[in-house]
Scaffold this active site. Structure first.
Site, PDB file in Angstrom:
ATOM      1  N   HIS A 139     -42.292 -22.172  27.139  1.00 35.75           N
ATOM      2  CA  HIS A 139     -43.377 -21.191  27.258  1.00 35.75           C
ATOM      3  C   HIS A 139     -44.687 -21.926  27.504  1.00 35.75           C
ATOM      4  CE1 HIS A 139     -41.134 -17.538  26.332  1.00 35.75           C
ATOM      5  NE2 HIS A 139     -40.475 -18.239  25.420  1.00 35.75           N
ATOM      6  N   GLY A 146     -39.754 -18.297  31.081  1.00 35.23           N
ATOM      7  CA  GLY A 146     -41.006 -18.434  30.346  1.00 35.23           C
ATOM      8  C   GLY A 146     -41.992 -19.228  31.187  1.00 35.23           C
ATOM      9  N   GLY A 203     -26.502 -15.407  34.532  1.00 36.48           N
ATOM     10  CA  GLY A 203     -26.472 -14.873  35.878  1.00 36.48           C
ATOM     11  C   GLY A 203     -27.684 -14.045  36.227  1.00 36.48           C
ATOM     12  N   ASP A 208     -29.888 -17.448  24.008  1.00 39.64           N
ATOM     13  CA  ASP A 208     -31.166 -16.734  23.851  1.00 39.64           C
ATOM     14  C   ASP A 208     -30.898 -15.244  23.718  1.00 39.64           C
ATOM     15  OD1 ASP A 208     -33.886 -16.622  23.454  1.00 39.64           O
ATOM     16  OD2 ASP A 208     -34.391 -16.503  25.578  1.00 39.64           O
ATOM     17  N   GLY A 238     -34.784  -9.916  28.055  1.00 39.69           N
ATOM     18  CA  GLY A 238     -34.028 -10.840  27.215  1.00 39.69           C
ATOM     19  C   GLY A 238     -32.598 -10.989  27.705  1.00 39.69           C
TER      20      GLY A 238
END
Length: 387
Positions: free
Chosen positions: A192, A217, A246, A270, A309
């Site tokens: 990030h 990010g 993907g 994640d 997400g």
């Protein structure tokens, strides 16, 4: 075979040869030797997820977080072959982060097997970039410069369970903070970020050893060169975390990361709490209304081109990567098991070898699917598929 017997057999995930594994009452592997058998049951090290926000409706970032939520989430993760994971606490208010850390610690003390499955806590933020793009879905109200005193308060609340910190080295305070973390044995991951190449290099020199979901990010548009993605790829000392669902990265980018990083590429899920849930529209505390498609893509309802997400568990990412033929099944599995252990400085404790922890899975390979048949954690059978 009786699930209490301390012997299992299957095809070795690397060689394909039938292999027998035995362990002692202390939960350590005693021998890995050639065996005999047939069928398509494979034996492989347990999966290690360095970055996971939740799954199956259980969220590590929603308050009030309960001990039972952490315990139930861990048990569901055993079903997906996870034997070690790092619940990820993201940018939030100071008090809220402290509360989340205390509950995760309490869950580890409440249930011994859960405590041994949680390798530590991954603190992703709030010491990240405040810029649009690099900050991702993190709440800009809480983003701030690295603060060692505040971090030590959180570390005390977690009973020293914070083992990974994702931050951006663009802050003037970053280098000193990174060095202090490295000296305390805490892995610092760059993520990030809107940092310059010079700041990336300074972070690596100070002790940063990892990149958080490299390629995500980030700004939508970057200079051709130099930029912070190229610089992280070029830093041989950095492990590169990737989300291989993907959706987050095109296969061409994954191919480049694999070629640049060789044996320092890592798979992370994640995953958010909607992973493992049925397709449909949901309301989340980050992103508002989101849609989980039948194909597993999670996006904002108001803006379908923006992801909300990852909704793919680690074993499914391993399967997808292997099926894409960007690497072998063995390589994909190692990026989600033995490589994360190496990245955390625990290579000796994990893998299919004598003296390592008996953390392994029996898995059935099918086209387009990997089915976990059994998960063994520290010599205890924590999940066994009903057949």
């Amino acid at each position: 075979m009786n699930s209490n017997e301390r012997v299992r057999a299957g095809r070795h995930y690397v060689t394909g040869e039938w292999t027998q594994l035995a362990w002692n009452p202390d939960g350590r592997i005693e021998r890995v030797v050639p065996g005999h058998g047939d069928g398509e049951t494979w034996i492989a090290p347990g999966l290690i997820d360095l970055q996971i926000n939740g799954g199956y409706g259980h969220d590590f970032n929603s308050l009030p977080l309960t001990v039972d939520t952490v315990i139930q989430a861990t048990r569901r993760l055993w079903e997906k072959g996870i034997t070690l994971y790092y619940p990820t606490v993201i940018t939030n208010g100071d008090e809220e982060i402290e509360q989340l850390l205390r509950v995760i610690d309490a869950a580890c003390r409440e249930d011994e097997l859960v405590g041994s499955t949680i390798g530590g806590i991954h603190l992703e933020g709030p010491f990240i970039s405040p810029e649009e793009g690099p900050k991702g879905a993190h709440d800009s109200r809480y983003i701030k410069a690295p603060d060692w005193e505040l971090f030590m308060r959180w570390q005390a609340a977690s009973e020293n369970r914070i083992r990974i910190v994702t931050l951006s080295p663009e802050w003037p305070e970053a280098a000193g903070f990174i060095q202090a973390c490295a000296e305390a044995g805490i892995v610092v991951s760059i993520g990030h970020t809107a940092a310059t190449p010079e700041q990336i290099r300074e972070a690596v020199n100070a002790g940063a050893t990892m990149s958080t979901h490299l390629g995500n990010g980030a700004h939508l548009m970057l200079p051709r060169h130099p930029n912070y993605i190229w610089e992280q790829l070029a830093q041989d000392g950095l492990w590169a975390g990737m989300i291989a669902d993907g959706n987050h990265l095109p296969d061409s980018v994954i191919k480049v990361i694999l070629r640049a990083k060789l044996s320092k590429a890592l798979l992370v899920s994640d995953a958010v709490y909607l992973s493992g849930m049925p397709p449909g529209e949901y309301e989340t505390h980050i992103g508002g209304n989101v849609v989980l498609t039948p194909a597993g893509r999670l996006h904002l309802a108001r803006k379908p081109e923006l992801l909300a997400g990852s909704a793919m568990m680690l074993v499914d990412a391993v399967c997808r990567l292997a099926e894409s033929e960007l690497c072998s099944f063995a390589d994909a599995w190692e990026m989600a098991s033995t490589f994360p252990a190496q990245a955390m400085g625990q290579a000796d404790r994990y893998g299919l070898k004598r003296g390592a922890q008996a953390d392994f899975v029996l898995v059935e390979k099918r086209k387009g699917e990997l089915r976990i048949l059994e998960t063994v954690k520290g010599g205890c059978s924590v999940y066994r598929m009903d057949r």
